[in-house]
Design a protein around this motif. Structure first.
Motif, PDB file in Angstrom:
ATOM      1  N   UNK A 140       0.825  -1.212   0.000  1.00 58.08           N
ATOM      2  CA  UNK A 140       0.000   0.000   0.000  1.00 58.08           C
ATOM      3  C   UNK A 140       0.855   1.257   0.000  1.00 58.08           C
ATOM      4  N   UNK A 141       2.034   1.188   0.593  1.00 59.50           N
ATOM      5  CA  UNK A 141       2.921   2.373   0.585  1.00 59.50           C
ATOM      6  C   UNK A 141       3.357   2.713  -0.845  1.00 59.50           C
ATOM      7  N   UNK A 142       3.420   1.708  -1.695  1.00 59.54           N
ATOM      8  CA  UNK A 142       3.826   1.928  -3.088  1.00 59.54           C
ATOM      9  C   UNK A 142       2.638   2.177  -4.018  1.00 59.54           C
ATOM     10  N   UNK A 143       1.447   2.287  -3.458  1.00 59.68           N
ATOM     11  CA  UNK A 143       0.251   2.489  -4.281  1.00 59.68           C
ATOM     12  C   UNK A 143       0.210   3.908  -4.830  1.00 59.68           C
ATOM     13  N   UNK A 144      -0.137   4.071  -6.112  1.00 64.63           N
ATOM     14  CA  UNK A 144      -0.249   5.423  -6.684  1.00 64.63           C
ATOM     15  C   UNK A 144      -1.551   6.125  -6.315  1.00 64.63           C
ATOM     16  N   UNK A 145      -2.437   5.429  -5.637  1.00 66.58           N
ATOM     17  CA  UNK A 145      -3.743   5.988  -5.276  1.00 66.58           C
ATOM     18  C   UNK A 145      -3.580   6.965  -4.114  1.00 66.58           C
ATOM     19  N   UNK A 146      -3.977   8.224  -4.331  1.00 64.33           N
ATOM     20  CA  UNK A 146      -3.826   9.254  -3.295  1.00 64.33           C
ATOM     21  C   UNK A 146      -4.693   8.965  -2.070  1.00 64.33           C
ATOM     22  N   UNK A 148      -5.394   6.041  -0.874  1.00 69.69           N
ATOM     23  CA  UNK A 148      -4.703   5.010  -0.100  1.00 69.69           C
ATOM     24  C   UNK A 148      -3.572   5.632   0.703  1.00 69.69           C
ATOM     25  N   UNK A 149      -2.814   6.537   0.089  1.00 68.62           N
ATOM     26  CA  UNK A 149      -1.714   7.190   0.797  1.00 68.62           C
ATOM     27  C   UNK A 149      -2.222   8.020   1.966  1.00 68.62           C
ATOM     28  N   UNK A 150      -3.324   8.699   1.752  1.00 67.07           N
ATOM     29  CA  UNK A 150      -3.914   9.487   2.837  1.00 67.07           C
ATOM     30  C   UNK A 150      -4.360   8.589   3.984  1.00 67.07           C
ATOM     31  N   UNK A 151      -4.912   7.439   3.629  1.00 71.04           N
ATOM     32  CA  UNK A 151      -5.370   6.501   4.652  1.00 71.04           C
ATOM     33  C   UNK A 151      -4.192   5.967   5.459  1.00 71.04           C
ATOM     34  N   UNK A 152      -3.075   5.654   4.782  1.00 72.21           N
ATOM     35  CA  UNK A 152      -1.912   5.128   5.488  1.00 72.21           C
ATOM     36  C   UNK A 152      -1.306   6.152   6.449  1.00 72.21           C
TER      37      UNK A 152
END
Length: 563
Positions: A140-146, A148-152
């Motif tokens: 998930x850290x490597x996901x391009x989805x913004x 997902x990054x916000x959630x992490x």
């Protein structure tokens, strides 16, 4: 002879109309099974939807539909079983991990046997394992989805409400929930509404506001993951359109137990996750059973049940729909209000014809009583009988007329393998109503009966007023009807006594308001009738009688003065 012919015709047509109304598949507080059958004729059924999922290699979701079809003994469910088994033999892992290659690459099993086992593994039980959780977070850290990054970034929160913070010794539950939510977000398996709700609540939590909304979403997703494998979780979450629907569905899933396949299948067939949740929350006691029965009628039948928001009633038109019964069901399906009005009109017309039959069956009026007869007033009495007949038939034939509210809210409870106690939020239970449905129905019944007696007294009063007798004779006729004019009081006392007896014997729940309302309505209606209708008429007749008496009396002899 003509009177008896009229009597037989009225009885015959009255019974035909009564039977037609009774068979019409429309009810005040229920939806007929034949309507669901008609609505679902050209829609895919449970087995057909399951076969479509197998063709899409979604065998985990198809397994849930098979279990529901097997429980309800839906035709050809063995065909679905065979298709699932054939697909599992080719790709055994798809029953557990679905078709998403990312999930297969991320998650591992403890042994080879668990990879090929027939039973689905709950997704939360897989993600909560340390190696799987770390692999998911890394991906998930490597996901391009913004989103997902916000959630992490929410892993850094320390003021959490429902979970322990991620940095704490018991933070594995929060990391598991974040992983599940992130995988669903990254795979675009959440609806637009739920995605926006998740992003919005994440942004609020990161800006310093309460993280409760975000944690509730993650808690619900993790709770669903405890009951579903990945493929089933994806199929179940895709139709959920809001955080509130997710919350309700999570509550229902936790309480579904053996009925979980029915809940899953209803969501899949209808595509209306919010409608399913609202229906089961409105009918907490009978909703699961009715929803399970609606699966027999395919997607159209399930959607019709959800749109009607009523309980399911078995059809009085048994068997398959033929050309005649399809036409009979079409109006209740397409125009339920019009069909209900037509049904009540049939009952009303049946009651009028039966009352007219009793009029023809009565012996001819004796010659001595013919002056008392006023033409046309028997029609008014027959109309009143028809309304009373309609009331009685509705009370005897309408299903679930006195049902109590089944609205309920369940407390949220979640148990994880690594959490020693249940995580619970507040219980927003539905507030009890001031009066139950049976009490309201009793009040309405007593009110309508007293109203019919009141109108019958007015009809009798109008009949006496129009009779061609002297005012003195009309006064005597009014006195002769005193007992009839007090019928409302007698009925009121009888209703109260019967209600109290039924309460004392446990037949009905205690309700003093419903019991004493019978007498109260009787006193009110009789008082209004006697004060505002009977008293003015008697006063008028007394004055007319006195006037006639003065006119007919002989003139007094004048006093003679002696000479």
């Amino acid at each position: 002879m003509n009177r008896w012919i009229y009597f037989l015709l009225c009885v015959l047509f009255g019974l035909i109309l009564l039977m037609a109304g009774w068979l019409m598949p429309i009810h005040l507080r229920a939806v007929d099974a034949s309507v669901l059958q008609r609505a679902g004729q050209k829609s895919p059924g449970t087995v057909e939807r399951g076969l479509a999922l197998v063709r899409e290699t979604k065998t985990g979701a198809a397994e849930m539909l098979f279990k529901a079809a097997q429980q309800e003994q839906i035709r050809d469910h063995q065909k679905l079983r065979a298709a699932i088994d054939a697909s599992v033999k080719l790709h055994p892992e798809r029953q557990i991990l679905g078709t998403d290659p990312r999930i297969k690459a991320l998650l591992s099993f403890k042994d080879k046997k668990s990879r090929t086992q027939a039973e689905a593994v709950p997704f939360t039980d897989l993600v909560i394992q340390a190696e799987n959780r770390e692999a998911a977070l890394k991906a998930l850290r490597n996901s391009p989805n913004s989103a997902v990054q916000q959630l992490l970034q929410c892993r850094a929160l320390t003021n959490t409400v429902l979970f322990s913070a991620s940095q704490s010794s018991s933070g594995q539950a929060f990391d598991t929930a974040l992983s599940i939510g992130g995988l669903l977000l990254g795979g675009q398996h959440l609806s637009t509404g739920l995605t926006e709700a998740t992003s919005s609540s994440s942004s609020d939590a990161l800006s310093g506001e309460s993280s409760r909304a975000l944690e509730q979403i993650l808690l619900d997703l993790m709770s669903l993951g405890q009951r579903f494998n990945w493929g089933q979780l994806v199929a179940f979450c895709e139709p959920i359109d809001s955080a509130e629907t997710l919350r309700l569905q999570a509550i229902l899933v936790r309480n579904a137990d053996a009925q979980l396949p029915v809940l899953f299948s209803a969501v899949q067939l209808s595509g209306d996750s919010a409608g399913v949740a609202k229906y089961l929350m409105s009918f907490s006691q009978t909703g699961q059973k009715d929803l399970a029965s609606s699966l027999r009628f395919g997607a159209g039948g399930v959607r019709e049940l959800l749109e009607r928001k009523q309980r399911l009633h078995p059809s009085r038109v048994q068997g398959k729909l033929n050309a005649f019964s399809e036409g009979f069901v079409y109006l209740p399906w397409q125009a339920p209000r019009l069909a209900l009005g037509l049904k009540w009109f049939l009952y009303l017309a049946a009651g009028f014809l039966l009352a007219l039959a009793m009029h023809f069956a009565r012996p001819l009026t004796p010659k001595a009583e013919r002056p008392f007869h006023v033409r046309g007033f028997h029609v008014a009495r027959e109309i009143l009988f028809a309304f009373g007949f309609l009331l009685v038939v509705l009370l005897l034939s309408e299903p679930f007329l006195s049902q109590e509210s089944q609205n309920v809210e369940f407390p949220i409870r979640l148990q994880l393998p690594t959490v020693s106690s249940a995580v619970a939020t507040e219980n927003t239970g539905a507030q009890g109503s001031f009066m139950n449905q049976l009490s309201l129905l009793t009040l309405l019944l007593f009110f309508v009966l007293q109203g019919l007696i009141y109108i019958a007294c007015l009809v009798k009063l109008a009949e006496i007023r129009r009779q061609t007798f002297t005012p003195a004779m009309k006064i005597k006729l009014l006195e002769n009807e005193d007992n009839f004019f007090d019928a409302g009081l007698y009925l009121g006392f009888a209703g109260t006594i019967i209600s109290l007896i039924m309460v004392s014997t446990g037949i009905i729940k205690p309700s003093l308001m419903a019991a004493y309302s019978s007498t109260a309505f009787g006193v009110i209606f009789v008082s209004i009738f006697k004060i505002f209708h009977l008293r003015p008429l008697r006063r008028k007749l007394l004055l007319e009688a006195e006037s006639v008496k003065n006119v007919s009396a002989p003139a007094a002899t004048p006093f003679a003065t002696p000479l």
